[in-house]
Design an enzyme around this catalytic site. Sequence first.
Site, short mmCIF file in Angstrom:
data_model
loop_
_atom_site.label_atom_id
_atom_site.label_comp_id
_atom_site.label_asym_id
_atom_site.label_seq_id
_atom_site.Cartn_x
_atom_site.Cartn_y
_atom_site.Cartn_z
N ARG A 59 -7.04 -24.60 35.09
CA ARG A 59 -8.24 -25.27 34.57
C ARG A 59 -9.50 -24.47 34.89
O ARG A 59 -10.47 -24.50 34.15
CB ARG A 59 -8.36 -26.69 35.13
CG ARG A 59 -7.40 -27.67 34.51
CD ARG A 59 -7.62 -29.07 35.06
NE ARG A 59 -7.26 -29.15 36.46
CZ ARG A 59 -6.04 -29.48 36.90
NH1 ARG A 59 -5.08 -29.78 36.05
NH2 ARG A 59 -5.78 -29.52 38.19
N GLU A 96 -2.33 -31.07 50.62
CA GLU A 96 -2.14 -32.35 51.31
C GLU A 96 -0.68 -32.45 51.79
O GLU A 96 -0.40 -32.83 52.91
CB GLU A 96 -2.46 -33.47 50.32
CG GLU A 96 -3.01 -34.70 50.98
CD GLU A 96 -3.41 -35.71 49.93
OE1 GLU A 96 -3.76 -35.30 48.80
OE2 GLU A 96 -3.35 -36.91 50.25
P1 AMP Z 1 -9.05 -28.82 46.29
O1 AMP Z 1 -8.24 -27.64 46.74
O2 AMP Z 1 -8.64 -30.09 46.97
O3 AMP Z 1 -10.55 -28.57 46.41
O4 AMP Z 1 -8.72 -29.06 44.76
C1 AMP Z 1 -9.34 -28.31 43.80
C2 AMP Z 1 -8.49 -28.03 42.61
O5 AMP Z 1 -7.62 -29.11 42.27
C3 AMP Z 1 -9.40 -27.82 41.42
O6 AMP Z 1 -9.06 -26.55 40.89
C4 AMP Z 1 -9.12 -28.95 40.46
O7 AMP Z 1 -8.71 -28.43 39.22
C5 AMP Z 1 -8.00 -29.77 41.08
N1 AMP Z 1 -8.38 -31.15 41.46
C6 AMP Z 1 -8.33 -31.68 42.71
N2 AMP Z 1 -8.68 -32.97 42.71
C7 AMP Z 1 -8.99 -33.27 41.44
C8 AMP Z 1 -9.46 -34.47 40.78
N3 AMP Z 1 -9.68 -35.61 41.44
N4 AMP Z 1 -9.68 -34.41 39.45
C9 AMP Z 1 -9.49 -33.25 38.77
N5 AMP Z 1 -9.05 -32.12 39.32
C10 AMP Z 1 -8.79 -32.11 40.65
#
Ligand code: AMP
Length: 172
Positions: A59, A96
Amino acid sequence: MDHLKKYISEINDFPKKGIVFKDLNPIYKEPKIWNELMLPLQKLISNKKPDYIAGIEARGFIAASALAFKLGLGFITIRKPNKLPGKVMGINYKLEYGEDRLEIQQNIIEKDSKVILLDDLLATGGTSGAAGNLIKKTGANLIGYAFLVELTELRGRENLDSNLFVESLIKY
Ligand code: AMP
């Protein structure tokens, strides 16, 4: 930017239970809205004068490659394991549940060139933190991070390099 929230749909329990997924596809579908969202990023990034914008599969590629093209900058892909040809460098990071890995081509960025990492969304910061560290591992000069959306309660900024700028457009 909050008025653009109506173009972000929220899907409960996707991709797994307990996650409220923020779907940006309705924004990408409307050129005027997408342009409105990207305009401040465009200004910010051109002011920083990077050599490259890096995006994270999958994405993350949408906005990062569009903006790189628009600004006449090179685009660097950071990908899931075993997708990139040739010699790669990788980084493992915690999710997680379990672990994941990102890879970059070893010699794709010239040493010390200025790179901005642009992802669609900052949640816990695990992904972008790891991607940023991977960029640094290549010898490039990571100068900052930018996001379309930030889920502030998850405090993802704490997982990013605090010496660099962190910009996000729409905050929840
Ligand atoms: P993080 O590593 O937790 O910061 O997650 C970031 C990545 O996961 C991003 O590249 C997003 O595409 C995806 N992501 C995580 N949580 C969400 C969410 N609530 N909605 C959409 N995409 C998410």
